[in-house]
Design a protein around this motif. Structure first.
Motif, PDB file in Angstrom:
ATOM      1  N   SER A  69       0.827  -1.207   0.000  1.00  0.00           N
ATOM      2  CA  SER A  69       0.000   0.000   0.000  1.00  0.00           C
ATOM      3  C   SER A  69       0.863   1.259   0.000  1.00  0.00           C
ATOM      4  O   SER A  69       0.543   2.260   0.624  1.00  0.00           O
ATOM      5  CB  SER A  69      -0.930   0.021   1.224  1.00  0.00           C
ATOM      6  OG  SER A  69      -1.810  -1.076   1.156  1.00  0.00           O
ATOM      7  N   GLU A  95      -2.846   2.976  -2.501  1.00  0.00           N
ATOM      8  CA  GLU A  95      -3.479   3.322  -1.239  1.00  0.00           C
ATOM      9  C   GLU A  95      -4.907   3.795  -1.497  1.00  0.00           C
ATOM     10  O   GLU A  95      -5.152   4.520  -2.453  1.00  0.00           O
ATOM     11  CB  GLU A  95      -2.725   4.438  -0.521  1.00  0.00           C
ATOM     12  CG  GLU A  95      -1.221   4.209  -0.381  1.00  0.00           C
ATOM     13  CD  GLU A  95      -0.446   4.916  -1.472  1.00  0.00           C
ATOM     14  OE1 GLU A  95      -0.950   4.940  -2.619  1.00  0.00           O
ATOM     15  OE2 GLU A  95       0.630   5.430  -1.194  1.00  0.00           O
ATOM     16  N   PRO A  96      -5.856   3.388  -0.655  1.00  0.00           N
ATOM     17  CA  PRO A  96      -7.248   3.801  -0.870  1.00  0.00           C
ATOM     18  C   PRO A  96      -7.419   5.322  -0.951  1.00  0.00           C
ATOM     19  O   PRO A  96      -8.224   5.820  -1.734  1.00  0.00           O
ATOM     20  CB  PRO A  96      -7.975   3.215   0.342  1.00  0.00           C
ATOM     21  CG  PRO A  96      -7.127   2.057   0.761  1.00  0.00           C
ATOM     22  CD  PRO A  96      -5.711   2.487   0.482  1.00  0.00           C
ATOM     23  N   ASP A  97      -6.655   6.053  -0.145  1.00  0.00           N
ATOM     24  CA  ASP A  97      -6.794   7.508  -0.108  1.00  0.00           C
ATOM     25  C   ASP A  97      -5.532   8.218  -0.614  1.00  0.00           C
ATOM     26  O   ASP A  97      -5.301   9.372  -0.288  1.00  0.00           O
ATOM     27  CB  ASP A  97      -7.096   7.968   1.318  1.00  0.00           C
ATOM     28  CG  ASP A  97      -8.384   7.359   1.849  1.00  0.00           C
ATOM     29  OD1 ASP A  97      -9.368   7.320   1.089  1.00  0.00           O
ATOM     30  OD2 ASP A  97      -8.390   6.911   3.006  1.00  0.00           O
ATOM     31  N   GLY A  98      -4.733   7.513  -1.409  1.00  0.00           N
ATOM     32  CA  GLY A  98      -3.484   8.084  -1.891  1.00  0.00           C
ATOM     33  C   GLY A  98      -3.695   9.061  -3.036  1.00  0.00           C
ATOM     34  O   GLY A  98      -4.810   9.244  -3.537  1.00  0.00           O
ATOM     35  N   ARG A 100      -3.717  10.730  -6.755  1.00  0.00           N
ATOM     36  CA  ARG A 100      -4.200  10.162  -8.008  1.00  0.00           C
ATOM     37  C   ARG A 100      -3.027   9.765  -8.911  1.00  0.00           C
ATOM     38  O   ARG A 100      -1.923  10.287  -8.781  1.00  0.00           O
ATOM     39  CB  ARG A 100      -5.104  11.165  -8.730  1.00  0.00           C
ATOM     40  CG  ARG A 100      -6.430  11.383  -8.017  1.00  0.00           C
ATOM     41  CD  ARG A 100      -7.318  12.368  -8.734  1.00  0.00           C
ATOM     42  NE  ARG A 100      -8.630  12.468  -8.097  1.00  0.00           N
ATOM     43  CZ  ARG A 100      -9.667  11.691  -8.381  1.00  0.00           C
ATOM     44  NH1 ARG A 100      -9.537  10.767  -9.327  1.00  0.00           N
ATOM     45  NH2 ARG A 100     -10.805  11.829  -7.755  1.00  0.00           N
ATOM     46  N   ARG A 131      -9.470   6.949 -10.325  1.00  0.00           N
ATOM     47  CA  ARG A 131      -8.390   7.348  -9.429  1.00  0.00           C
ATOM     48  C   ARG A 131      -7.233   7.978 -10.199  1.00  0.00           C
ATOM     49  O   ARG A 131      -6.129   8.093  -9.680  1.00  0.00           O
ATOM     50  CB  ARG A 131      -7.900   6.126  -8.653  1.00  0.00           C
ATOM     51  CG  ARG A 131      -8.991   5.476  -7.819  1.00  0.00           C
ATOM     52  CD  ARG A 131      -8.444   4.402  -6.922  1.00  0.00           C
ATOM     53  NE  ARG A 131      -7.419   4.947  -6.045  1.00  0.00           N
ATOM     54  CZ  ARG A 131      -6.681   4.192  -5.234  1.00  0.00           C
ATOM     55  NH1 ARG A 131      -6.852   2.887  -5.223  1.00  0.00           N
ATOM     56  NH2 ARG A 131      -5.779   4.740  -4.460  1.00  0.00           N
ATOM     57  N   GLU A 133      -5.702  11.260 -12.363  1.00  0.00           N
ATOM     58  CA  GLU A 133      -5.843  12.707 -12.425  1.00  0.00           C
ATOM     59  C   GLU A 133      -6.442  13.144 -13.753  1.00  0.00           C
ATOM     60  O   GLU A 133      -6.326  12.442 -14.768  1.00  0.00           O
ATOM     61  CB  GLU A 133      -4.481  13.376 -12.226  1.00  0.00           C
ATOM     62  CG  GLU A 133      -3.484  13.077 -13.328  1.00  0.00           C
ATOM     63  CD  GLU A 133      -2.098  13.599 -13.013  1.00  0.00           C
ATOM     64  OE1 GLU A 133      -1.343  13.856 -13.979  1.00  0.00           O
ATOM     65  OE2 GLU A 133      -1.760  13.744 -11.813  1.00  0.00           O
TER      66      GLU A 133
END
Length: 261
Positions: A69, A95-98, A100, A131, A133
């Motif tokens: 991750s 990572e789920p919140d990483g 873009r 995910r 940009e």
């Protein structure tokens, strides 16, 4: 075998130190290694546990890191007094919140087969694009025309020996507009395409059999029959491609489609 394809796409997209790259269906990780060598931050997704583990090992050997991750894990002391990773080498996963991604690749996209196989592939690409940009690239790739892929005859062994009731397990060449159809269903905008020569070369027929078996394309055939039978039929199929010096050479063309988010 697909190194020329990876190199051509990375050159065209200027993959480098500013690139954050996600590889879908990354296999044993060669495409990730090549992107990492250019300085890109790389992450991969691979369903097959053996190939996923191999990709993680290969990346760890190159970078000296063990990441899961996206995080570097703590090192421990080796029996020789050096510093070595304490945990197994995991494939760097997004990572789920990483942040873009700037580039997403799906280099070994199978042709759409209908039903669940197509739906799962489109959803995988769509999720990755979400995910990415704005303006980022999502690259799809597949086999070129069968008449320009010598390996097509060999891969038909995989199709013939696989379970006839399992359509998703059967290999078939990529159609002319298959990549565009995947992109359209995933909501992506085509922004260029290309073709790249990717010859498959082996030192001898035995090496060709081992190399082709390692691709995973023959796994459904092995499950439907047995390894010895599959290996025998692959050896027969590669025989016409053996040269006078004993090497096996099969020229192929792969096609890629660049899309934008």
């Amino acid at each position: 075998m697909l190194a020329p394809l990876y190199e051509a796409v990375y050159d065209r997209l200027s993959v480098g130190a500013e690139t954050r790259l996600l590889a879908l269906r990354c296999g044993a990780g060669l495409s990730l290694l090549m992107a990492a060598a250019r300085g890109a931050a790389v992450y991969g997704v691979e369903a097959d546990p053996e190939r996923r583990a191999l990709a993680g090992e290969r990346l760890a050997r190159r970078t000296g890191e063990v990441r899961e991750s996206g995080a570097r894990e703590p090192d421990g002391a080796s029996e020789h007094g050096g510093r070595t990773p304490r945990t197994s080498r995991a494939l760097p996963a997004p990572e789920p919140d990483g942040p873009r991604f700037s580039v997403v690749t799906a280099f070994e996209v199978p042709p759409p087969l209908g039903g669940d196989a197509t739906g799962a592939l489109v959803e995988e690409v769509r999720s990755a694009a979400a995910r990415t940009e704005r303006g980022g690239a999502v690259v799809l790739a597949g086999w070129g025309p069968p008449e320009r892929c010598a390996t097509s005859a060999v891969l038909r062994v995989a199709a013939r020996l696989a379970d006839p009731m399992c359509a998703a397990a059967r290999w078939r060449p990529c159609g002319r507009d298959d990549l565009e159809r995947i992109a359209d269903r995933a909501g992506l905008r085509p922004d260029g395409s290309g073709r790249v020569a990717c010859p498959f070369g082996y030192a001898d027929p035995d090496s060709a059999v081992r190399g082709l078996l390692s691709t995973g394309l023959f796994d459904p055939a092995e499950r439907a029959t047995d390894l010895a039978q599959v290996a025998k039929e692959i050896a027969e199929a590669v025989h016409p491609h053996q040269r006078h010096d004993g090497t096996v050479w099969m020229p192929n063309v792969f096609r890629y489609l660049i899309t934008r988010v």
